[in-house]
Design a protein around this motif. Structure first.
Motif, PDB file in Angstrom:
ATOM      1  N   PHE A 159      53.993   7.623  21.960  1.00  0.00           N
ATOM      2  CA  PHE A 159      54.099   8.475  21.251  1.00  0.00           C
ATOM      3  C   PHE A 159      53.032   9.542  21.176  1.00  0.00           C
ATOM      4  O   PHE A 159      52.553   9.823  21.232  1.00  0.00           O
ATOM      5  CB  PHE A 159      53.999   8.364  19.444  1.00  0.00           C
ATOM      6  CG  PHE A 159      55.676   7.308  19.554  1.00  0.00           C
ATOM      7  CD1 PHE A 159      57.059   7.960  19.688  1.00  0.00           C
ATOM      8  CD2 PHE A 159      55.473   6.430  18.790  1.00  0.00           C
ATOM      9  CE1 PHE A 159      57.876   8.039  19.157  1.00  0.00           C
ATOM     10  CE2 PHE A 159      56.750   5.809  18.913  1.00  0.00           C
ATOM     11  CZ  PHE A 159      57.907   6.130  18.040  1.00  0.00           C
ATOM     12  N   TRP A 164      61.811  15.038  22.415  1.00  0.00           N
ATOM     13  CA  TRP A 164      63.135  14.052  23.102  1.00  0.00           C
ATOM     14  C   TRP A 164      64.112  15.248  24.048  1.00  0.00           C
ATOM     15  O   TRP A 164      64.548  14.300  25.108  1.00  0.00           O
ATOM     16  CB  TRP A 164      64.395  13.348  21.601  1.00  0.00           C
ATOM     17  CG  TRP A 164      65.096  13.223  22.401  1.00  0.00           C
ATOM     18  CD1 TRP A 164      66.272  13.428  22.822  1.00  0.00           C
ATOM     19  CD2 TRP A 164      64.937  11.223  22.849  1.00  0.00           C
ATOM     20  NE1 TRP A 164      67.550  12.238  22.799  1.00  0.00           N
ATOM     21  CE2 TRP A 164      66.940  11.446  22.820  1.00  0.00           C
ATOM     22  CE3 TRP A 164      64.947  10.450  22.624  1.00  0.00           C
ATOM     23  CZ2 TRP A 164      67.143  10.239  23.503  1.00  0.00           C
ATOM     24  CZ3 TRP A 164      65.008   9.185  23.072  1.00  0.00           C
ATOM     25  CH2 TRP A 164      66.447   8.549  22.808  1.00  0.00           C
ATOM     26  N   ARG A 199      68.204   6.460  28.511  1.00  0.00           N
ATOM     27  CA  ARG A 199      68.153   4.906  27.196  1.00  0.00           C
ATOM     28  C   ARG A 199      69.354   5.224  26.869  1.00  0.00           C
ATOM     29  O   ARG A 199      70.263   5.832  26.450  1.00  0.00           O
ATOM     30  CB  ARG A 199      67.670   6.271  26.227  1.00  0.00           C
ATOM     31  CG  ARG A 199      65.752   6.792  27.200  1.00  0.00           C
ATOM     32  CD  ARG A 199      64.897   7.710  25.854  1.00  0.00           C
ATOM     33  NE  ARG A 199      63.934   8.125  26.081  1.00  0.00           N
ATOM     34  CZ  ARG A 199      62.590   9.108  26.011  1.00  0.00           C
ATOM     35  NH1 ARG A 199      63.243   9.073  24.244  1.00  0.00           N
ATOM     36  NH2 ARG A 199      62.004   9.446  26.300  1.00  0.00           N
ATOM     37  N   TYR A 212      69.234   3.479  23.878  1.00  0.00           N
ATOM     38  CA  TYR A 212      69.118   3.236  21.664  1.00  0.00           C
ATOM     39  C   TYR A 212      69.805   4.277  21.884  1.00  0.00           C
ATOM     40  O   TYR A 212      69.505   5.523  21.743  1.00  0.00           O
ATOM     41  CB  TYR A 212      68.621   2.256  22.192  1.00  0.00           C
ATOM     42  CG  TYR A 212      66.930   3.420  22.400  1.00  0.00           C
ATOM     43  CD1 TYR A 212      66.469   4.653  21.238  1.00  0.00           C
ATOM     44  CD2 TYR A 212      66.890   2.916  23.545  1.00  0.00           C
ATOM     45  CE1 TYR A 212      65.348   4.996  22.215  1.00  0.00           C
ATOM     46  CE2 TYR A 212      65.587   3.311  23.987  1.00  0.00           C
ATOM     47  CZ  TYR A 212      65.013   4.100  23.166  1.00  0.00           C
ATOM     48  OH  TYR A 212      63.616   5.048  23.601  1.00  0.00           O
ATOM     49  N   PRO A 270      68.814   7.755  19.709  1.00  0.00           N
ATOM     50  CA  PRO A 270      67.727   8.877  19.592  1.00  0.00           C
ATOM     51  C   PRO A 270      67.172   9.026  18.286  1.00  0.00           C
ATOM     52  O   PRO A 270      65.651   9.796  18.064  1.00  0.00           O
ATOM     53  CB  PRO A 270      68.200   9.877  20.453  1.00  0.00           C
ATOM     54  CG  PRO A 270      69.715  10.374  19.855  1.00  0.00           C
ATOM     55  CD  PRO A 270      70.361   8.719  20.239  1.00  0.00           C
ATOM     56  N   SER A 322      65.921   6.944  15.888  1.00  0.00           N
ATOM     57  CA  SER A 322      65.347   6.369  15.701  1.00  0.00           C
ATOM     58  C   SER A 322      63.405   6.440  16.374  1.00  0.00           C
ATOM     59  O   SER A 322      62.250   6.672  16.187  1.00  0.00           O
ATOM     60  CB  SER A 322      65.623   4.578  15.893  1.00  0.00           C
ATOM     61  OG  SER A 322      65.048   4.505  17.240  1.00  0.00           O
ATOM     62  N   TRP A 323      63.714   6.701  17.307  1.00  0.00           N
ATOM     63  CA  TRP A 323      62.591   7.038  18.241  1.00  0.00           C
ATOM     64  C   TRP A 323      62.612   8.677  17.969  1.00  0.00           C
ATOM     65  O   TRP A 323      60.901   8.872  17.279  1.00  0.00           O
ATOM     66  CB  TRP A 323      63.401   7.320  19.237  1.00  0.00           C
ATOM     67  CG  TRP A 323      61.494   7.803  20.741  1.00  0.00           C
ATOM     68  CD1 TRP A 323      60.932   7.343  21.259  1.00  0.00           C
ATOM     69  CD2 TRP A 323      61.663   9.169  20.684  1.00  0.00           C
ATOM     70  NE1 TRP A 323      60.012   7.857  22.031  1.00  0.00           N
ATOM     71  CE2 TRP A 323      59.887   9.691  21.850  1.00  0.00           C
ATOM     72  CE3 TRP A 323      61.783  10.780  20.313  1.00  0.00           C
ATOM     73  CZ2 TRP A 323      59.580  10.388  21.989  1.00  0.00           C
ATOM     74  CZ3 TRP A 323      61.021  11.725  21.045  1.00  0.00           C
ATOM     75  CH2 TRP A 323      59.727  11.840  21.794  1.00  0.00           C
ATOM     76  N   LYS A 354      60.431   8.564  13.810  1.00  0.00           N
ATOM     77  CA  LYS A 354      58.603   7.854  14.814  1.00  0.00           C
ATOM     78  C   LYS A 354      58.386   8.848  15.059  1.00  0.00           C
ATOM     79  O   LYS A 354      56.720   8.961  14.936  1.00  0.00           O
ATOM     80  CB  LYS A 354      59.082   6.376  15.125  1.00  0.00           C
ATOM     81  CG  LYS A 354      59.754   4.942  14.858  1.00  0.00           C
ATOM     82  CD  LYS A 354      59.619   4.594  15.939  1.00  0.00           C
ATOM     83  CE  LYS A 354      60.768   3.453  15.452  1.00  0.00           C
ATOM     84  NZ  LYS A 354      61.148   2.662  16.370  1.00  0.00           N
ATOM     85  N   GLN A 355      58.799   9.586  15.682  1.00  0.00           N
ATOM     86  CA  GLN A 355      57.767  10.697  17.096  1.00  0.00           C
ATOM     87  C   GLN A 355      57.328  12.078  15.309  1.00  0.00           C
ATOM     88  O   GLN A 355      56.113  12.304  15.039  1.00  0.00           O
ATOM     89  CB  GLN A 355      58.613  11.078  17.783  1.00  0.00           C
ATOM     90  CG  GLN A 355      57.745  12.290  18.223  1.00  0.00           C
ATOM     91  CD  GLN A 355      56.330  11.672  19.033  1.00  0.00           C
ATOM     92  OE1 GLN A 355      56.375  11.462  20.134  1.00  0.00           O
ATOM     93  NE2 GLN A 355      54.618  12.736  18.459  1.00  0.00           N
TER      94      GLN A 355
END
Length: 168
Positions: free
Chosen positions: A39, A118, A133, A135, A137, A139-140, A143-144
């Motif tokens: 991150f 992203w 990817r 999964y 986006p 959740s990423w 978190k970011q």
């Protein structure tokens, strides 16, 4: 550019000299970036300079951060340049809507920056023909967003309390 009545080489009692502050910031940001699995923790430093009106410091810091991120990454050259150019454009456009000192600005701009990150990374991955990817986006991005929001607001608070408001 911010004009200050104080001479840049002097500091008030209890303030951290600018060179030490930004060196410590770089070390902590790189450490956090490594421990978090990639991150971004460097961008808030440039944003603090932009908020403070220190355009020259933001410029050299942005160049240094690009060199650090481009040298340590495995994506094509230019991903960090695109990210920081977009960040600067978004900052200049966003500050017309909200005052950059407003906490709501930090919250909303952090979300915008997480989404932009992203988009840039996904574009670079598809450009390099790496496996996409699989999964979601969201959740990423969440978190970011949390990383930007917490690190930016925490760093800004510490910078205003003990950091130096002068240029390096």
């Amino acid at each position: 550019m911010r004009l200050s009545a104080a001479h840049p080489s002097t500091s008030r009692k209890g303030q951290i000299p600018a060179v030490i502050w930004w060196t410590d910031f770089l070390i902590i940001a790189l450490w956090a970036q490594e421990l978090s699995g990639g991150f971004d923790f460097l961008s808030p430093g440039v944003l603090i300079c932009l908020q403070s009106g220190q355009w020259l410091t933001a410029l050299w810091m942005g160049v240094l951060w690009v060199l650090v991120q481009e040298g340590g990454g495995n994506l094509v050259f230019g991903v960090s340049i695109l990210f920081y150019a977009g960040m600067l454009i978004f900052f200049l456009l966003s500050k017309w809507l909200l005052e950059p000192e407003n906490p709501l600005f930090i919250i909303l701009f952090s979300l915008l920056l997480a989404c932009w990150s992203w988009v840039v990374l996904s574009g670079a991955i598809s450009f390099q023909e790496l496996p996409p990817r699989t999964y979601s986006p969201w959740s990423w991005i969440a978190k970011q967003w949390a990383a930007y929001m917490l690190f930016w607001s925490g760093s800004l608070f510490i910078y205003r309390r003990g950091g130096r408001n002068g240029r390096i």
